[in-house]
Structure formats: structure tokens, C-alpha cells
Design an enzyme around this catalytic site. Structure first.
Site, PDB file in Angstrom:
ATOM      1  CE  LYS A  83      17.702  25.885  66.235  1.00  0.00           C
ATOM      2  NZ  LYS A  83      18.685  24.911  65.687  1.00  0.00           N
ATOM      3  CB  SER A 156      21.903  26.908  65.331  1.00  0.00           C
ATOM      4  OG  SER A 156      21.001  25.826  65.019  1.00  0.00           O
ATOM      5  CB  SER A 180      22.465  22.897  65.393  1.00  0.00           C
ATOM      6  OG  SER A 180      23.295  23.577  64.490  1.00  0.00           O
TER       7      SER A 180
END
Length: 468
Positions: A83, A156, A180
Site C-alpha cells: 500500500k 482504504s 481498511s
């Protein structure tokens, strides 16, 4: 060497055996991954940036070491992605924010350095919502759900979910502040582990809310989640909040429910939850009974207050995390992240203290409940991935937003570990997610439960049909 036709969908533990037995080459595997990314990601938008030169350099080094008889770990030579909130030395880390599009760290985040030292190959950085909050910045193209582009890919860690599900990396490292890791895993048919708060170092990870942020693996199976956790977990001298190291021996984990006590709160599990997800959870309960586990009727502490408070709780901490750039550069922020920070800056100290007291009360009640149990069963969210139109309505409906996060955010507040698992498809072909919640430090038990489900089901092996 002839590569398997399903090479891109192998689980990490399967690929590891093939690489260590010299049946597959790290360079060939990495080249195949880069080719697949080049072919598919222009339509999926899961990568913020691909690092092909670095990936091939690391793959060649892994191949040389393995040929010389040096195996750093079971992850040696396996291509992963991160990420885009984890610092990567000499590679841009922007955290989904155009504001940071030129930010190039000098050092790796601890999770990145631990995986690099284990011999893993970095394919690139994965797209995410702005600052790891709810929505993508308006100037960034959001990743497309590979199961159905009209539906949410989760947030996210959206790019992590899409890339791992589409076979564009073998696993990814995400973060979870209110769901997330678990939301993208549920939306994309993956297994994700939100560890105990502090189990994995947050050093070098872009901060959203320090006391709520958790770092963990997003994978295709519970065994793979344990595989990754055993490398990235443990105390870090650079993160004073990190917890002591723990030995997690993957082959030694029993993959059955034998002797496990699983709490079931029928009222909670039906609170606005779609019937199709309730039915899927009933199937999981049958697996627990048939596997030697014991289902106990319990009452989960009320999650309403901590769910309602979550945005304000997060917003205060986010305002602190962004103090250097907000409000000074507020015009470069998207509307969702601006709203979160403004709300945090406006909250009174007395109101924040009330939020903290509610959090402490919930955490204490949950600790007492888990003293009598090994696990809780829950959905990840009350319904499968919503359409983009449905999702846009959540921002203006506080109650709908609370319902979305009622099974995820409370356990960020309490710091308890959770594992998200695929539990089937809706009649429309969208993945559904369930989760187990465990005691603090109980990641091995969570992965055991996940492996027990995946030993007798094939939900985790379902793939998006529109991709080859």
C-alpha cells in the site's frame, strides 16, 4: 521452463515450495507478474506505481542466492506489493495524496525492510484512498473491483484488494483504521488479517490515527496471512508502541475448530444484515460445529457508541497527524479528508474525553467477554460491496455510515485482532466477507479458524470470472 497457466493465482505457500524446490524461477515468476500488470492494470488502476527495474533486480538476487543454497525465508523470491503509505527507499510514497506526489523517502518502513530482508520481491506501490481515509482524492483514478467495476473495491487499501484478487501480486501489505484491510478483502474475495494493535510496527507508515491504525497482510488464504504475519510481526526499536516478538510456526497450526469456543450473538448478526450474508454465516456456524468447535450464545457489548464516535475519534488524531500541512495547504486536500480534519480540529477536549471513555468502556467489556471465549463470529459489513452510487450516499447519511462500520471500527478502537474471510458469493456474483474476532495476541487462533473454514470450503479459491 513451462509456467503453470494459473501461476498468477497460486497461494504464497504453494509458490514458495515450487521456488525452493527449483521448479520455478523467481525471475520468471516476477517477469510473468510484471507482464500481467502491464496487460490488466490499465483497466484496474490498482498500482500507484510499478517498480519493474527494482523487482527484477531483487528477483535476480533471490535466484542467485537460492542457486547457491541460501534461502532467507519461505518468502524468498516471492513478488509482493505495498500500500502506498509505507515508506520505500528511493521510491515515491504519496499515501493517495497529490500533495505528496514527489515525496521520496530515504528509508524503508519497518514492514518493508523486514520483507526485503526475508528475500521478498517488491513489484510496486498500490493505490489507496486519500491519506487512508474514506474516499480517493478527486484527481486520482480509483481502482476498479475486478469482480464488477460498478461496485466498491473497498477502502482504504483498495489497490491492495484489487491487485491481490486480480493476480497482480501474490499478497500485499495494507493498513486498517476502521476496516481498511477487511473491507477490500470482503469486496474482492480475499483473506485479510488486522492484527492486535502494535503487533506489527507502524514505523514508516503514513499516519491516519495513531491509536486506531493497524498494519497487516492481505492474501488469498488464511495460511498465507499467517505466512506473512510471521515475518512482519514483532517488536521494533523504532516504534515504541510495537509489541514483543511472537513465534508463529505455520506448519504447527492445527487447521480445525476442535475445542474452540465461538461466540454467536444472533441479534447483532442480524442487525440490518442482508439475509444472504446471514445465510452464509449460518454455513460457517455449521462448519464450526462439524469441525468440533462449540457455539456459545453471547451478547456482544453495544457497538453503537464506538461506531458513531469513530469518525470524530479518528478526526482528532488525523488533525494532529496532518498539522504540518493542514490548514496551510488545505486547497490540495480532497473534500472528504478536509471534512474529517476540520471536524477533528473543532471537537472540544471535553467531547473527545467522552469518546475516549466510551472506547475504554467498550474495550473492557469486550475483554471480559473474550475471557470466556476463543473467538467471535461476525460479518465484515452488513451487505456485499455497494455500487458507487450507493456508496456516494453514505457520506451524507451518518446512520448508514455507522451501519457500514459497525462490525469493523469497534475492533480498531479496542485493538483486538480480526481475520476477514470470503464466505461465498451473492446471487449477483459479488464476494461476501465474514470475520472472526479474537483475543489480543490471538492471531494464531484466528488463522487456525480461517484455515479450518478454508479446509472444507472453496470460497477463497473463487476468482473474478471477467479476468483470465
Amino acid at each position: 521452463m513451462n509456467l503453470p497457466s494459473d501461476l498468477h493465482y497460486l497461494e504464497m505457500h504453494e509458490l514458495s515450495l515450487l521456488i525452493r524446490s527449483r521448479k520455478l524461477s523467481p525471475v520468471e515468476v516476477t517477469e510473468a507478474q510484471l507482464a500481467r500488470i502491464a496487460e490488466l492494470d490499465p483497466g484496474l488502476h490498482s498500482y500507484a506505481r510499478v517498480t519493474p527495474e527494482l523487482a527484477l533486480q531483487q528477483a535476480r538476487a533471490a535466484e542467485r542466492e537460492l542457486a547457491d543454497g541460501t534461502c532467507r525465508s519461505p518468502l524468498h523470491g516471492i513478488p509482493l506489493a505495498y500500500k502506498d503509505l509505507f515508506d520505500t527507499a528511493q521510491v515515491v510514497t504519496a499515501a493517495g495524496m497529490p500533495l505528496h506526489a514527489s515525496r521520496i523517502p530515504d528509508q524503508d518502513a519497518t514492514v518493508v525492510s523486514r520483507l526485503r530482508e526475508a528475500g521478498a520481491v517488491m513489484l510496486g506501490k498500490l493505490q489507496m484512498t486519500e491519506g487512508a481515509f474514506a474516499l480517493h482524492h478527486p484527481d486520482i483514478t480509483a481502482p476498479n473491483n475486478p469482480w464488477h467495476p460498478g461496485h466498491w473495491a473497498g477502502a482504504s487499501s483498495s489497490g491492495c484488494g484489487v491487485a491481490t484478487a486480480a493476480g497482480l501480486c501474490y499478497a500485499s501489505i495494507g493498513s486498517d483504521t476502521g476496516g481498511s484491510i477487511r473491507f477490500p478483502c470482503a469486496a474482492n474475495g480475499l483473506t485479510g488479517l488486522k492484527p492486535t494493535w502494535g503487533r506489527v510496527s507502524r514505523q514508516g507508515a503514513f499516519e491516519l490515527a495513531a491509536s486506531l491504525d493497524h498494519v497487516g497482510p492481505m492474501t488469498r488464504s488464511a495460511r498465507d496471512a499467517l505466512f506473512l504475519l510471521s515475518t512482519i510481526a514483532g517488536h521494533d526499536l523504532l516504534d515504541a508502541t510495537s509489541q514483543p516478538s511472537v513465534c508463529l510456526e505455520v506448519p504447527g497450526i492445527d487447521d480445525s475448530f476442535r475445542g474452540l469456543r465461538v461466540g454467536i450473538d444472533e441479534r447483532w448478526l442480524s442487525d440490518g444484515v442482508d439475509p444472504v450474508i446471514q445465510q452464509a454465516l449460518q454455513q460457517v456456524m455449521a462448519m464450526i460445529r462439524d469441525g468440533g468447535g462449540k457455539l456459545l450464545s453471547i451478547r456482544v457489548p453495544d457497538t453503537r457508541a464506538v461506531s458513531q464516535n469513530w469518525e470524530a475519534h479518528c478526526g482528532v488524531q488525523t488533525a494532529v497527524a496532518h498539522a504540518e500541512t493542514y490548514p496551510l495547504r488545505a486547497r490540495q486536500y480532497g473534500p472528504a479528508l478536509r471534512r474529517l480534519i476540520d471536524g477533528g480540529r473543532e471537537l472540544s477536549g471535553m467531547d473527545y474525553q467522552r469518546i475516549l471513555l466510551d472506547a475504554q468502556r467498550f474495550t473492557g467489556q469486550l475483554e471480559m467477554l473474550l475471557y470466556e471465549l476463543d473467538l467471535l463470529l461476525a460479518p465484515v459489513q452488513p451487505y456485499a460491496a455497494p455500487t458507487h452510487e450507493q456508496l456516494s450516499g453514505l457520506a451524507s447519511d451518518p446512520e448508514a455510515n455507522r451501519r457500514l462500520i459497525q462490525f469493523t471500527a469497534p475492533f480498531n478502537v479496542s485493538g483486538h485482532p480480526c481475520i476477514s474471510l470470503p464466505i461465498g458469493l451473492t446471487p449477483g456474483g459479488l464476494p461476501m466477507g465474514g470475520q472472526f474476532i479474537g483475543r489480543k495476541g490471538g492471531e494464531a487462533t484466528l488463522c487456525r479458524a480461517g484455515m479450518a473454514v478454508q479446509r472444507v470450503s472453496d470460497w477463497h479459491r473463487l476468482r473474478p470470472q471477467r479476468l483470465k
